[in-house]
Write a protein that holds these residues in place. Structure first.
Motif, mmCIF file in Angstrom:
data_model
loop_
_atom_site.group_PDB
_atom_site.id
_atom_site.type_symbol
_atom_site.label_atom_id
_atom_site.label_comp_id
_atom_site.label_asym_id
_atom_site.label_seq_id
_atom_site.Cartn_x
_atom_site.Cartn_y
_atom_site.Cartn_z
ATOM 1 N N LEU A 156 18.486 11.626 53.537
ATOM 2 C CA LEU A 156 18.704 11.476 52.100
ATOM 3 C C LEU A 156 18.243 10.107 51.619
ATOM 4 N N MET A 157 18.524 9.060 52.403
ATOM 5 C CA MET A 157 18.103 7.710 52.017
ATOM 6 C C MET A 157 16.586 7.580 52.016
ATOM 7 N N THR A 158 15.924 8.224 52.982
ATOM 8 C CA THR A 158 14.466 8.141 53.056
ATOM 9 C C THR A 158 13.814 8.785 51.842
ATOM 10 N N GLU A 159 14.286 9.955 51.442
ATOM 11 C CA GLU A 159 13.698 10.631 50.277
ATOM 12 C C GLU A 159 14.022 9.906 48.977
ATOM 13 N N ALA A 160 15.189 9.256 48.921
ATOM 14 C CA ALA A 160 15.556 8.526 47.701
ATOM 15 C C ALA A 160 14.996 7.115 47.669
ATOM 16 N N GLY A 161 14.390 6.657 48.762
ATOM 17 C CA GLY A 161 13.837 5.304 48.813
ATOM 18 C C GLY A 161 14.902 4.227 48.861
ATOM 19 N N MET A 162 16.009 4.508 49.524
ATOM 20 C CA MET A 162 17.111 3.562 49.613
ATOM 21 C C MET A 162 17.110 2.884 50.974
ATOM 22 N N ALA A 163 17.753 1.728 51.034
ATOM 23 C CA ALA A 163 17.896 0.977 52.279
ATOM 24 C C ALA A 163 19.372 0.714 52.536
ATOM 25 N N TYR A 164 19.723 0.572 53.802
ATOM 26 C CA TYR A 164 21.117 0.304 54.154
ATOM 27 C C TYR A 164 21.497 -1.091 53.682
#
Length: 212
Positions: free
Chosen positions: A140-148
């Protein structure tokens, strides 16, 4: 006598109108107005299987399924604590701690063994679910372009140093062992708290994406 032909009649005056005739213009074939977009309709459309953040509905659904299938290990954990600590120490207390090397030793060891097995089962269930949640979360983070969210590493390093010094200096003085272990546990707890806060902040952002 009939009148003669009108050939000899005086010429009639010619009237000249001062007005100009109206010119009719033909409609231009390109004069049609451009169609305006309907109200509430934007020019950019998202695919039917994607949200506004570019995350596919399949990814969101997989993440929600993992969250809903979280195992409830509370009962198993409580039973593990009871069999691992409460029953053995309770039995020892009732027997005035005079159970060792007698018939009650088997009961205490069996209870502690059963508690250890239940605690291991609880940890395995939580670990398997955490792995599935991490995979769905990373997708989900990869598709949304988010980082931890960034987490400082110095508490973990400090905890490792103090706990190592505790084992090294344990033979020299009990004071060093006590304070080294205490500070090691403090920094370890601080590191866990920072990771927990970062995870909660990330889950809050993911929930906002899912709702949109």
């Amino acid at each position: 006598m009939a009148d003669g032909p009108e050939e000899n009649a005086p010429p009639q005056p010619i009237l000249i109108h001062s007005g100009t005739p109206a010119l009719e213009t033909e409609a231009s074939p390109n004069s049609e107005p451009w169609p305006y977009p309907e109200e509430g309709h934007s020019g950019v459309e998202t695919a039917p299987n994607q949200s506004s953040h570019g995350v596919s509905n399949e990814t969101i659904e997989a993440y929600e399924i993992v969250l809903r299938n979280k195992p409830n290990t509370t009962a198993t954990g409580l039973l593990a604590v009871v069999f691992l600590f409460v029953i053995p120490f309770g039995f020892l207390y009732m027997a005035d701690f005079d159970v060792l090397f007698s018939d009650g030793e088997e009961l205490c060891c069996g209870s502690m063994l059963l508690g250890a097995v239940l605690l291991l089962i609880s940890f395995l269930q939580e670990g398997a679910w955490s792995s599935r949640r991490k995979l769905a979360q990373n997708r989900l983070m990869t598709e949304a372009g988010m980082a931890y969210p960034p987490v400082p590493q110095w508490p973990s390093i400090a905890a490792a140093i103090f706990l190592t010094l505790t084992f090294i200096l344990s033979e020299l003085d009990e004071v060093f062992c006590f304070f080294g272990g205490m500070f090691g546990l403090i920094f370890l707890g601080l590191s866990l708290q920072m990771h927990t806060s970062a995870q909660k902040a990330l889950e809050k952002q993911l929930k906002l994406i899912i709702k949109q």
